[in-house]
Design a protein around this motif. Structure first.
Motif, PDB file in Angstrom:
ATOM      1  N   ALA A   1       0.857  -1.186   0.000  1.00 50.92           N
ATOM      2  CA  ALA A   1       0.000   0.000   0.000  1.00 50.92           C
ATOM      3  C   ALA A   1       0.895   1.238   0.000  1.00 50.92           C
ATOM      4  CB  ALA A   1      -0.892  -0.008   1.235  1.00 50.92           C
ATOM      5  N   HIS A   2       0.565   2.218  -0.837  1.00 54.69           N
ATOM      6  CA  HIS A   2       1.375   3.448  -0.916  1.00 54.69           C
ATOM      7  C   HIS A   2       0.553   4.608  -0.360  1.00 54.69           C
ATOM      8  CE1 HIS A   2       3.873   6.676  -2.280  1.00 54.69           C
ATOM      9  NE2 HIS A   2       4.631   5.928  -3.062  1.00 54.69           N
ATOM     10  N   ALA A   3       1.104   5.320   0.601  1.00 53.35           N
ATOM     11  CA  ALA A   3       0.418   6.484   1.175  1.00 53.35           C
ATOM     12  C   ALA A   3       0.321   7.598   0.135  1.00 53.35           C
ATOM     13  CB  ALA A   3       1.187   6.978   2.393  1.00 53.35           C
ATOM     14  N   PRO A   4      -0.735   8.414   0.184  1.00 52.33           N
ATOM     15  CA  PRO A   4      -0.864   9.542  -0.753  1.00 52.33           C
ATOM     16  C   PRO A   4       0.310  10.512  -0.657  1.00 52.33           C
ATOM     17  CG  PRO A   4      -2.902   9.201   0.460  1.00 52.33           C
ATOM     18  CD  PRO A   4      -1.875   8.319   1.098  1.00 52.33           C
ATOM     19  N   TYR A   5       0.606  11.166  -1.781  1.00 55.41           N
ATOM     20  CA  TYR A   5       1.718  12.125  -1.838  1.00 55.41           C
ATOM     21  C   TYR A   5       1.460  13.369  -0.997  1.00 55.41           C
ATOM     22  CZ  TYR A   5       3.331   9.447  -5.884  1.00 55.41           C
ATOM     23  OH  TYR A   5       3.777   8.460  -6.719  1.00 55.41           O
ATOM     24  N   THR A   6       0.190  13.598  -0.650  1.00 59.15           N
ATOM     25  CA  THR A   6      -0.153  14.826   0.072  1.00 59.15           C
ATOM     26  C   THR A   6       0.282  14.785   1.541  1.00 59.15           C
ATOM     27  OG1 THR A   6      -2.320  13.838   0.373  1.00 59.15           O
ATOM     28  CG2 THR A   6      -2.112  15.466  -1.370  1.00 59.15           C
TER      29      THR A   6
ATOM     30  N   TYR B   1       3.441  -1.140   3.849  1.00 59.86           N
ATOM     31  CA  TYR B   1       2.866   0.208   3.736  1.00 59.86           C
ATOM     32  C   TYR B   1       3.996   1.210   3.551  1.00 59.86           C
ATOM     33  CZ  TYR B   1       0.264   4.433   5.132  1.00 59.86           C
ATOM     34  OH  TYR B   1      -0.315   5.681   5.179  1.00 59.86           O
ATOM     35  N   ASN B   2       4.058   1.773   2.342  1.00 59.72           N
ATOM     36  CA  ASN B   2       5.174   2.633   1.966  1.00 59.72           C
ATOM     37  C   ASN B   2       4.777   4.108   2.018  1.00 59.72           C
ATOM     38  OD1 ASN B   2       7.749   3.112   0.254  1.00 59.72           O
ATOM     39  ND2 ASN B   2       6.136   3.990  -1.013  1.00 59.72           N
ATOM     40  N   PHE B   3       5.662   4.954   2.519  1.00 60.58           N
ATOM     41  CA  PHE B   3       5.383   6.390   2.452  1.00 60.58           C
ATOM     42  C   PHE B   3       6.656   7.176   2.157  1.00 60.58           C
ATOM     43  CE2 PHE B   3       6.932   8.384   6.456  1.00 60.58           C
ATOM     44  CZ  PHE B   3       7.346   7.257   7.137  1.00 60.58           C
TER      45      PHE B   3
ATOM     46  N   LEU C   1       9.958   3.220   4.623  1.00 62.98           N
ATOM     47  CA  LEU C   1      10.420   4.546   4.224  1.00 62.98           C
ATOM     48  C   LEU C   1      10.931   4.421   2.798  1.00 62.98           C
ATOM     49  CD1 LEU C   1      12.785   4.956   7.310  1.00 62.98           C
ATOM     50  CD2 LEU C   1      10.577   6.126   7.065  1.00 62.98           C
ATOM     51  N   GLU C   2      10.435   5.268   1.888  1.00 59.49           N
ATOM     52  CA  GLU C   2      10.904   5.171   0.504  1.00 59.49           C
ATOM     53  C   GLU C   2      12.158   6.016   0.298  1.00 59.49           C
ATOM     54  OE1 GLU C   2       7.880   5.636  -2.495  1.00 59.49           O
ATOM     55  OE2 GLU C   2       9.348   5.650  -4.128  1.00 59.49           O
ATOM     56  N   THR C   3      13.117   5.462  -0.455  1.00 59.03           N
ATOM     57  CA  THR C   3      14.289   6.242  -0.860  1.00 59.03           C
ATOM     58  C   THR C   3      13.845   7.287  -1.883  1.00 59.03           C
ATOM     59  OG1 THR C   3      14.794   4.713  -2.671  1.00 59.03           O
ATOM     60  CG2 THR C   3      15.889   4.287  -0.576  1.00 59.03           C
TER      61      THR C   3
ATOM     62  N   CYS D   1      14.588   4.477  -9.719  1.00 61.65           N
ATOM     63  CA  CYS D   1      14.645   5.785 -10.388  1.00 61.65           C
ATOM     64  C   CYS D   1      15.099   6.851  -9.401  1.00 61.65           C
ATOM     65  CB  CYS D   1      13.279   6.147 -10.986  1.00 61.65           C
ATOM     66  SG  CYS D   1      13.127   7.879 -11.480  1.00 61.65           S
ATOM     67  N   HIS D   2      14.513   6.820  -8.207  1.00 61.01           N
ATOM     68  CA  HIS D   2      14.841   7.848  -7.216  1.00 61.01           C
ATOM     69  C   HIS D   2      16.324   7.822  -6.838  1.00 61.01           C
ATOM     70  CE1 HIS D   2      10.419   8.029  -5.629  1.00 61.01           C
ATOM     71  NE2 HIS D   2      10.530   8.363  -6.893  1.00 61.01           N
ATOM     72  N   ILE D   3      16.861   6.632  -6.529  1.00 59.15           N
ATOM     73  CA  ILE D   3      18.259   6.641  -6.063  1.00 59.15           C
ATOM     74  C   ILE D   3      19.221   6.947  -7.211  1.00 59.15           C
ATOM     75  CG2 ILE D   3      17.754   5.129  -4.078  1.00 59.15           C
ATOM     76  CD1 ILE D   3      19.435   2.955  -5.453  1.00 59.15           C
TER      77      ILE D   3
ATOM     78  N   ILE E   1      11.234  -3.234  -3.676  1.00 53.32           N
ATOM     79  CA  ILE E   1      11.931  -2.404  -4.661  1.00 53.32           C
ATOM     80  C   ILE E   1      10.897  -1.805  -5.617  1.00 53.32           C
ATOM     81  CG2 ILE E   1      13.572  -2.413  -6.600  1.00 53.32           C
ATOM     82  CD1 ILE E   1      14.309  -5.156  -4.592  1.00 53.32           C
ATOM     83  N   HIS E   2      10.940  -0.492  -5.792  1.00 55.26           N
ATOM     84  CA  HIS E   2      10.187   0.158  -6.870  1.00 55.26           C
ATOM     85  C   HIS E   2      11.083   0.125  -8.091  1.00 55.26           C
ATOM     86  CE1 HIS E   2       7.369   2.750  -4.142  1.00 55.26           C
ATOM     87  NE2 HIS E   2       6.919   1.516  -4.306  1.00 55.26           N
ATOM     88  N   LEU E   3      10.699  -0.679  -9.080  1.00 56.87           N
ATOM     89  CA  LEU E   3      11.553  -0.874 -10.249  1.00 56.87           C
ATOM     90  C   LEU E   3      11.117   0.074 -11.361  1.00 56.87           C
ATOM     91  CD1 LEU E   3      13.882  -2.706 -11.311  1.00 56.87           C
ATOM     92  CD2 LEU E   3      12.104  -4.134 -12.351  1.00 56.87           C
TER      93      LEU E   3
ATOM     94  N   LEU F   1       6.575  -2.267 -10.361  1.00 57.55           N
ATOM     95  CA  LEU F   1       6.731  -1.283 -11.433  1.00 57.55           C
ATOM     96  C   LEU F   1       5.870  -0.058 -11.157  1.00 57.55           C
ATOM     97  CD1 LEU F   1       6.390  -3.789 -14.397  1.00 57.55           C
ATOM     98  CD2 LEU F   1       8.473  -2.505 -13.822  1.00 57.55           C
ATOM     99  N   GLU F   2       6.457   1.117 -11.336  1.00 55.67           N
ATOM    100  CA  GLU F   2       5.698   2.384 -11.279  1.00 55.67           C
ATOM    101  C   GLU F   2       6.103   3.221 -12.478  1.00 55.67           C
ATOM    102  OE1 GLU F   2       7.697   3.939  -7.619  1.00 55.67           O
ATOM    103  OE2 GLU F   2       5.712   3.697  -6.744  1.00 55.67           O
ATOM    104  N   THR F   3       6.119   2.564 -13.618  1.00 52.95           N
ATOM    105  CA  THR F   3       6.524   3.215 -14.861  1.00 52.95           C
ATOM    106  C   THR F   3       5.295   3.868 -15.498  1.00 52.95           C
ATOM    107  OG1 THR F   3       6.219   1.085 -15.907  1.00 52.95           O
ATOM    108  CG2 THR F   3       8.449   1.637 -15.253  1.00 52.95           C
TER     109      THR F   3
HETATM  110 FE    FE Z   1       6.538   6.661  -3.942  1.00 53.97          FE
END
Ligand code: FE
Ligand code: FE
Ligand code: ZN
Length: 280
Positions: free
Chosen positions: A66-71, A104-106, A141-143, A180-182, A212-214, A257-259
């Motif tokens: 589950a990914h927390a909202p960006y807000t 649960y990722n944020f 915690l997301e990188t 992508c982020h790192i 891993i977010h690939l 994947l979040e492409t």
């Molecule tokens: Fe994210």
């Protein structure tokens, strides 16, 4: 076992996410806990969540992410935003107990000028306040790419957050590594995979890495930008992606994947990854 999934829209409900993931050839998936388009989050139906749980069981799925909202921003300057973030995340952690063993990722947050140190303390304080030793969810915690005042662009910043957690909840907190982020943050994960993972292990510990977010990246190494690209079409290249998904330190972790793809695009990318994976 290759654990691979993609980002799935929650707009059709919970069970529909499982069906979409199956269609894409995935055995796990990521979703936003709230429909970003709907302003009011209607309470999800326990029956729908139960139907998803059954579908995941029957198809040998690995836990969903589950990914927390960006807000959300746990280290906002405005205490009301911090309060709102803490309450919303606590709510979501309660809901996630319907899907036991979830991830649960944020995004750790933006310190908006208050300084990295102050931000790190606020993030850890929030986790210490909202998490319980009894919860079955692991919080990640997301990188980050390190753009603006983002916290989490350096592995050391994530380590500092982990070090401030109470011993009761610390075992339930880990890290999600976004390729992508790192890469945009200056870590050459695609070209020098061994060295970057050795550094991650030294600073954070590979045992704290749960997902891993690939993603490929539209920008060069160290650009601090955060624009995701389709697999093999960006600066990480297909060779780099192949090194990442087959690396011994990562091969047992789930990849998401979040492409910039729709569901059919994800289906193609998952098929491509399976063809590049040595044991799939
Ligand atoms: Fe994210
Ligand atoms: Fe990500
Ligand atoms: Zn991103």
């Amino acid at each position: 076992m290759f654990k691979v999934g993609c980002h799935i829209s929650i707009a059709g409900g919970y069970e529909a996410m499982g069906r979409d993931a199956l269609y894409a050839g995935a055995n796990t998936f990521q979703y936003f806990t709230r429909n970003p388009r709907g302003s009011k989050s209607k309470t999800p139906s326990p029956d729908d969540i139960e139907a998803l749980r059954r579908l995941m069981d029957e198809n040998g799925f690995f836990p969903a992410l589950a990914h927390a909202p960006y807000t959300y921003n746990p280290c906002a300057k405005d205490p009301h935003i911090r309060q709102y973030t803490a309450e919303a995340m606590a709510d979501e952690l309660r809901l996630l107990e319907y899907l036991p063993g979830s991830l649960y990722n944020f995004h750790p947050g933006c310190h908006v000028g208050q300084g990295v140190e102050a931000g790190i303390v606020m993030i850890a304080d929030m986790l210490n306040a909202i998490m319980t030793p009894a919860q079955s969810t692991t919080v990640l915690l997301e990188t980050m790419a390190g753009k603006g005042t983002e916290i989490g662009g350096r592995f050391e910043e994530l380590r500092a957050i982990l070090d401030l957690l109470t011993p009761e909840i610390a075992p339930k907190v880990g890290v999600c590594l976004d390729t992508c982020h790192i890469h945009d943050g200056g870590y050459d994960i695609a070209g020098d995979t061994d060295a970057v993972l050795a550094e991650f292990d030294r600073v954070v510990g590979l045992d704290r890495l749960y997902a891993i977010h690939l993603n490929d990246s539209k920008n060069p190494l160290g650009a601090h930008k955060d624009r995701h690209e389709k697999i093999g079409e960006g600066s990480l290249t297909l060779d780099g992606i192949r090194r990442i998904i087959n690396h011994p330190a990562l091969r047992d972790k789930p990849f998401y994947l979040e492409t910039p793809c729709n569901l059919d695009g994800y289906k193609k990318e998952i098929a491509l990854l399976k063809s590049e994976r040595e044991d799939a």
